[in-house]
Scaffold this motif. Structure first.
Motif, PDB file in Angstrom:
ATOM      1  N   ARG A   1       3.371  10.479  -8.747  1.00  0.00           N
ATOM      2  CA  ARG A   1       3.121   9.334  -9.458  1.00  0.00           C
ATOM      3  C   ARG A   1       4.406   9.247  -9.596  1.00  0.00           C
ATOM      4  O   ARG A   1       4.297   8.460 -10.779  1.00  0.00           O
ATOM      5  CB  ARG A   1       1.966   8.969 -10.724  1.00  0.00           C
ATOM      6  CG  ARG A   1       0.713   9.211 -10.104  1.00  0.00           C
ATOM      7  CD  ARG A   1      -0.674   9.658 -11.048  1.00  0.00           C
ATOM      8  NE  ARG A   1      -0.613  11.049 -12.307  1.00  0.00           N
ATOM      9  CZ  ARG A   1      -1.198  11.848 -11.594  1.00  0.00           C
ATOM     10  NH1 ARG A   1      -1.943  11.232 -10.247  1.00  0.00           N
ATOM     11  NH2 ARG A   1      -1.421  12.589 -11.431  1.00  0.00           N
TER      12      ARG A   1
ATOM     13  N   ARG B   1       0.965  14.455  -9.362  1.00  0.00           N
ATOM     14  CA  ARG B   1       1.860  14.285 -10.363  1.00  0.00           C
ATOM     15  C   ARG B   1       2.830  13.520  -9.750  1.00  0.00           C
ATOM     16  O   ARG B   1       3.995  12.763 -10.014  1.00  0.00           O
ATOM     17  CB  ARG B   1       2.160  15.978 -11.418  1.00  0.00           C
ATOM     18  CG  ARG B   1       1.428  15.553 -11.882  1.00  0.00           C
ATOM     19  CD  ARG B   1       1.232  16.724 -12.782  1.00  0.00           C
ATOM     20  NE  ARG B   1       1.016  18.323 -12.826  1.00  0.00           N
ATOM     21  CZ  ARG B   1       0.752  19.157 -12.306  1.00  0.00           C
ATOM     22  NH1 ARG B   1      -0.975  18.563 -12.808  1.00  0.00           N
ATOM     23  NH2 ARG B   1       0.606  19.790 -11.783  1.00  0.00           N
TER      24      ARG B   1
ATOM     25  N   ASN C   1     -15.563   8.582  -6.970  1.00  0.00           N
ATOM     26  CA  ASN C   1     -14.597   7.715  -6.567  1.00  0.00           C
ATOM     27  C   ASN C   1     -14.982   6.428  -5.697  1.00  0.00           C
ATOM     28  O   ASN C   1     -13.373   5.608  -5.047  1.00  0.00           O
ATOM     29  CB  ASN C   1     -13.128   8.788  -6.909  1.00  0.00           C
ATOM     30  CG  ASN C   1     -13.641   9.477  -7.831  1.00  0.00           C
ATOM     31  OD1 ASN C   1     -13.012   8.727  -9.464  1.00  0.00           O
ATOM     32  ND2 ASN C   1     -13.130  10.520  -8.059  1.00  0.00           N
TER      33      ASN C   1
ATOM     34  N   ASP D   1       0.654  -1.413  -0.355  1.00  0.00           N
ATOM     35  CA  ASP D   1       0.178   0.209   0.137  1.00  0.00           C
ATOM     36  C   ASP D   1       1.036   1.822   0.194  1.00  0.00           C
ATOM     37  O   ASP D   1       1.652   1.080   1.026  1.00  0.00           O
ATOM     38  CB  ASP D   1      -1.028  -0.123   1.125  1.00  0.00           C
ATOM     39  CG  ASP D   1      -2.308  -1.346   0.772  1.00  0.00           C
ATOM     40  OD1 ASP D   1      -2.256  -1.218   0.065  1.00  0.00           O
ATOM     41  OD2 ASP D   1      -2.813  -1.057   2.003  1.00  0.00           O
ATOM     42  N   VAL D   2       0.612   1.995  -1.048  1.00  0.00           N
ATOM     43  CA  VAL D   2       1.219   3.563  -0.693  1.00  0.00           C
ATOM     44  C   VAL D   2       0.213   4.109  -0.014  1.00  0.00           C
ATOM     45  O   VAL D   2      -1.073   4.465   0.190  1.00  0.00           O
ATOM     46  CB  VAL D   2       1.163   4.718  -1.912  1.00  0.00           C
ATOM     47  CG1 VAL D   2       1.899   5.060  -2.413  1.00  0.00           C
ATOM     48  CG2 VAL D   2       2.109   3.492  -3.375  1.00  0.00           C
TER      49      VAL D   2
ATOM     50  N   HIS E   1      -3.194   4.367  -1.609  1.00  0.00           N
ATOM     51  CA  HIS E   1      -4.039   3.620  -1.208  1.00  0.00           C
ATOM     52  C   HIS E   1      -4.394   4.871   0.313  1.00  0.00           C
ATOM     53  O   HIS E   1      -5.801   4.854   0.240  1.00  0.00           O
ATOM     54  CB  HIS E   1      -3.439   2.247  -0.595  1.00  0.00           C
ATOM     55  CG  HIS E   1      -2.968   1.550  -1.645  1.00  0.00           C
ATOM     56  ND1 HIS E   1      -2.032   1.531  -2.584  1.00  0.00           N
ATOM     57  CD2 HIS E   1      -3.684   0.640  -2.222  1.00  0.00           C
ATOM     58  CE1 HIS E   1      -1.716   0.629  -3.415  1.00  0.00           C
ATOM     59  NE2 HIS E   1      -2.366   0.321  -3.630  1.00  0.00           N
TER      60      HIS E   1
ATOM     61  N   GLY F   1       4.424   5.605  -8.991  1.00  0.00           N
ATOM     62  CA  GLY F   1       3.827   5.452 -10.603  1.00  0.00           C
ATOM     63  C   GLY F   1       2.327   4.326 -10.363  1.00  0.00           C
ATOM     64  O   GLY F   1       1.559   4.808 -11.670  1.00  0.00           O
ATOM     65  N   GLU F   2       1.659   5.158  -9.405  1.00  0.00           N
ATOM     66  CA  GLU F   2       0.268   4.988  -9.202  1.00  0.00           C
ATOM     67  C   GLU F   2      -0.094   5.957  -8.112  1.00  0.00           C
ATOM     68  O   GLU F   2       1.037   6.578  -7.116  1.00  0.00           O
ATOM     69  CB  GLU F   2      -0.015   3.515  -8.596  1.00  0.00           C
ATOM     70  CG  GLU F   2       0.769   3.537  -7.493  1.00  0.00           C
ATOM     71  CD  GLU F   2       1.081   1.049  -6.694  1.00  0.00           C
ATOM     72  OE1 GLU F   2      -0.293   1.623  -7.235  1.00  0.00           O
ATOM     73  OE2 GLU F   2       1.942   1.322  -6.662  1.00  0.00           O
ATOM     74  N   ASP F   3      -0.886   6.594  -7.879  1.00  0.00           N
ATOM     75  CA  ASP F   3      -1.787   7.528  -6.473  1.00  0.00           C
ATOM     76  C   ASP F   3      -2.053   6.545  -5.111  1.00  0.00           C
ATOM     77  O   ASP F   3      -2.069   4.695  -5.151  1.00  0.00           O
ATOM     78  CB  ASP F   3      -3.147   6.869  -7.479  1.00  0.00           C
ATOM     79  CG  ASP F   3      -3.076   8.871  -8.353  1.00  0.00           C
ATOM     80  OD1 ASP F   3      -2.367   9.326  -8.250  1.00  0.00           O
ATOM     81  OD2 ASP F   3      -4.189   8.321  -8.795  1.00  0.00           O
TER      82      ASP F   3
ATOM     83  N   ARG G   1      -6.412   6.748  -4.650  1.00  0.00           N
ATOM     84  CA  ARG G   1      -6.481   6.659  -5.471  1.00  0.00           C
ATOM     85  C   ARG G   1      -8.847   6.749  -5.493  1.00  0.00           C
ATOM     86  O   ARG G   1      -8.989   6.574  -3.877  1.00  0.00           O
ATOM     87  CB  ARG G   1      -6.333   5.510  -5.659  1.00  0.00           C
ATOM     88  CG  ARG G   1      -6.766   4.334  -4.512  1.00  0.00           C
ATOM     89  CD  ARG G   1      -5.604   3.059  -4.719  1.00  0.00           C
ATOM     90  NE  ARG G   1      -4.590   3.117  -5.016  1.00  0.00           N
ATOM     91  CZ  ARG G   1      -3.316   2.516  -5.717  1.00  0.00           C
ATOM     92  NH1 ARG G   1      -4.517   1.287  -5.866  1.00  0.00           N
ATOM     93  NH2 ARG G   1      -1.989   2.682  -5.790  1.00  0.00           N
ATOM     94  N   ARG G   2      -8.977   6.114  -6.516  1.00  0.00           N
ATOM     95  CA  ARG G   2     -10.479   5.421  -6.500  1.00  0.00           C
ATOM     96  C   ARG G   2     -10.510   4.329  -5.575  1.00  0.00           C
ATOM     97  O   ARG G   2      -9.288   3.365  -5.408  1.00  0.00           O
ATOM     98  CB  ARG G   2     -10.912   5.070  -7.876  1.00  0.00           C
ATOM     99  CG  ARG G   2     -10.807   5.636  -9.224  1.00  0.00           C
ATOM    100  CD  ARG G   2     -11.535   4.687 -10.350  1.00  0.00           C
ATOM    101  NE  ARG G   2     -11.790   5.484 -11.882  1.00  0.00           N
ATOM    102  CZ  ARG G   2     -12.648   6.668 -11.636  1.00  0.00           C
ATOM    103  NH1 ARG G   2     -13.882   6.166 -10.810  1.00  0.00           N
ATOM    104  NH2 ARG G   2     -12.518   6.957 -12.378  1.00  0.00           N
TER     105      ARG G   2
END
Length: 441
Positions: free
Chosen positions: A299, A296, A352, A223-224, A307, A303-305, A326-327
């Motif tokens: 990411r 931005r 979302n 998890d981020v 959690h 590389g991702e949004d 994130r969604r």
């Protein structure tokens, strides 16, 4: 210093402690009801003016309480709230509590001894105390609960009568002695000093419930997690918990010095909020722009949004947190140090399928699980500086102005730092740099 305190400092036997008289007065950092309103019309609510250091009367013990000789305590933001009489004077809490029964009435005084962390020695026990004895080395949980209340037995944080000790109750930890319920006690980690132990439980356990507990975000491997104020007491423990859980912590800080400290703590990604243009402007249109910039940056790094967003800052960050996760993501919050009135664009929440999760402190089982992580060397204190009790106002001022990192400790009865270690072998095994990352960084 009184004879009982001297005996506790010297490590006297339980029998010797019991033979000494409990003093009728004790030294404490406290507020006075007569000072409520002292900051009206002023721009700087300087807590050094309201936090007094002096003698207060020793209260009697209820059957389920213990008297702790406090070796060390620490500053939490609720002490700043108390000392500025915001958002409400804490004397309102004490008066309301005092209406309950004769034991509660002791708390309704024209003085308020503050402080919600402590480590020390049990020197007296009430008639109904079973699991703790005179001479035990303990840390104190910040939450008092009513174990006659049904909700307490499901999750004590849902009980209507749970209270933050030293904030919503009297006789807190910034003092030579503290009165606490036996159900607040945990065994002190033997490899930590008094001041290290006293700087952990409120913030570490709060972060544990927010992130790890089944009552919180329940983060998992990979998890981020976005962590605002990542070198604060809550944030620095959040970074450690995310790393131990196999997640990816993204810490947001305000200065280069805090960047260096956070990297020493092992944070995967560090973002300087000034360089990222995160101004704290909470107007809706500004929130979206700041959220886009932050998204931005995240990411680009991972590389991702995220959690999860870990947010105790409040007004200045909450709208960004809602936008940037994130969604299906989660914003978990336990406070609002920059203001309680949050604004966010609800479209980014409902469309979302995101969620907002409120979290407050931790129940005793969560605190015990968190304490176990210190015993295992999985979590380390984040103490950055230590003051004597006589300078508790200066210590609180440091936190009020956000000029600190991690936790600010306060020596109460302990005459110097470094005392209280009973397991040197474990301390040597973990290593000094690991135990005190902010003091050796």
């Amino acid at each position: 210093m009184d004879a009982l305190a001297e005996a506790a400092i010297a490590g006297a036997s339980p029998t010797a402690l019991e033979d000494e008289d409990v003093p009728t007065l004790y030294t404490a950092a406290h507020l006075r009801a007569e000072d409520v309103g002292m900051f009206d019309g002023t721009d700087d609510e300087d807590v050094r003016r309201s936090l007094r250091i002096g003698n207060v009367p020793m209260p009697s013990l209820a059957p389920d309480e213990v008297l702790v000789a406090v070796m060390a305590s620490s500053i939490n933001y609720n002490t700043v709230w108390s000392a500025t009489f915001k958002p409400l004077p804490t004397f309102n809490f004490l008066k309301r509590y005092g209406r309950q029964n004769a034991d509660a009435k002791r708390h309704d005084q024209p003085y308020h001894v503050v402080g919600s962390d402590a480590a020390g020695v049990v020197v007296r026990t009430g008639a109904g105390v079973r699991r703790w004895s005179i001479g035990d080395h303990v840390v104190v949980s910040c939450i008092q609960v009513d174990d006659h209340e049904p909700a307490t037995h499901a999750d004590s944080m849902l009980g209507a009568e749970q209270r933050a000790w030293g904030y919503e109750t009297n006789f807190g930890g910034l003092a030579h002695y503290a009165v606490v319920k036996a159900s607040q006690l945990l065994a002190k980690p033997g490899h930590l000093t008094w001041e290290e132990s006293a700087s952990t439980m409120l913030t570490a356990a709060t972060s544990y419930r927010m992130l790890i507990s089944d009552k919180g975000a329940r983060i998992k491997l990979g998890d981020v997690v976005l962590i605002w104020g990542a070198t604060g007491g809550l944030g620095a423990f959040a970074v450690q918990l995310v790393r131990q859980a196999g997640g990816i912590p993204i810490g947001v800080v305000s200065t280069e010095a805090k960047e260096r400290a956070l990297r020493a703590l092992g944070c995967d990604v560090v973002i300087n909020r000034e360089e990222a243009g995160l101004t704290g402007d909470s107007r809706p249109e500004q929130t979206i722009e700041q959220g886009k910039r932050l998204g931005r940056l995240i990411r680009k790094e991972v590389g991702e949004d995220p959690h999860v967003a870990f947010d105790y800052v409040g007004k200045a960050t909450f709208g960004i947190s809602v936008f940037v996760v994130r969604r299906g993501g989660t914003v978990v919050t336990c406070g609002s140090s920059t203001g309680y009135q949050h604004q966010y664009d609800n479209r980014y929440l409902w469309m979302n399928s995101k969620r907002i999760l409120g979290s407050h402190a931790a129940n005793l089982n969560e605190q015990a699980e968190c304490s176990r992580l210190f015993d295992l060397g999985k979590l380390s204190p984040v103490l950055s500086t230590v003051y004597p009790l006589a300078e508790a106002g200066e210590a609180a001022r440091l936190v009020q102005r956000n000029q600190h990192m991690g936790k600010v400790g306060v020596l109460c009865l302990a005459p110097k730092e470094g005392m209280g270690i009973t397991d040197q072998t474990l301390r040597d095994k973990i290593g000094e740099a690991q135990i005190n990352p902010f003091r050796v960084a």
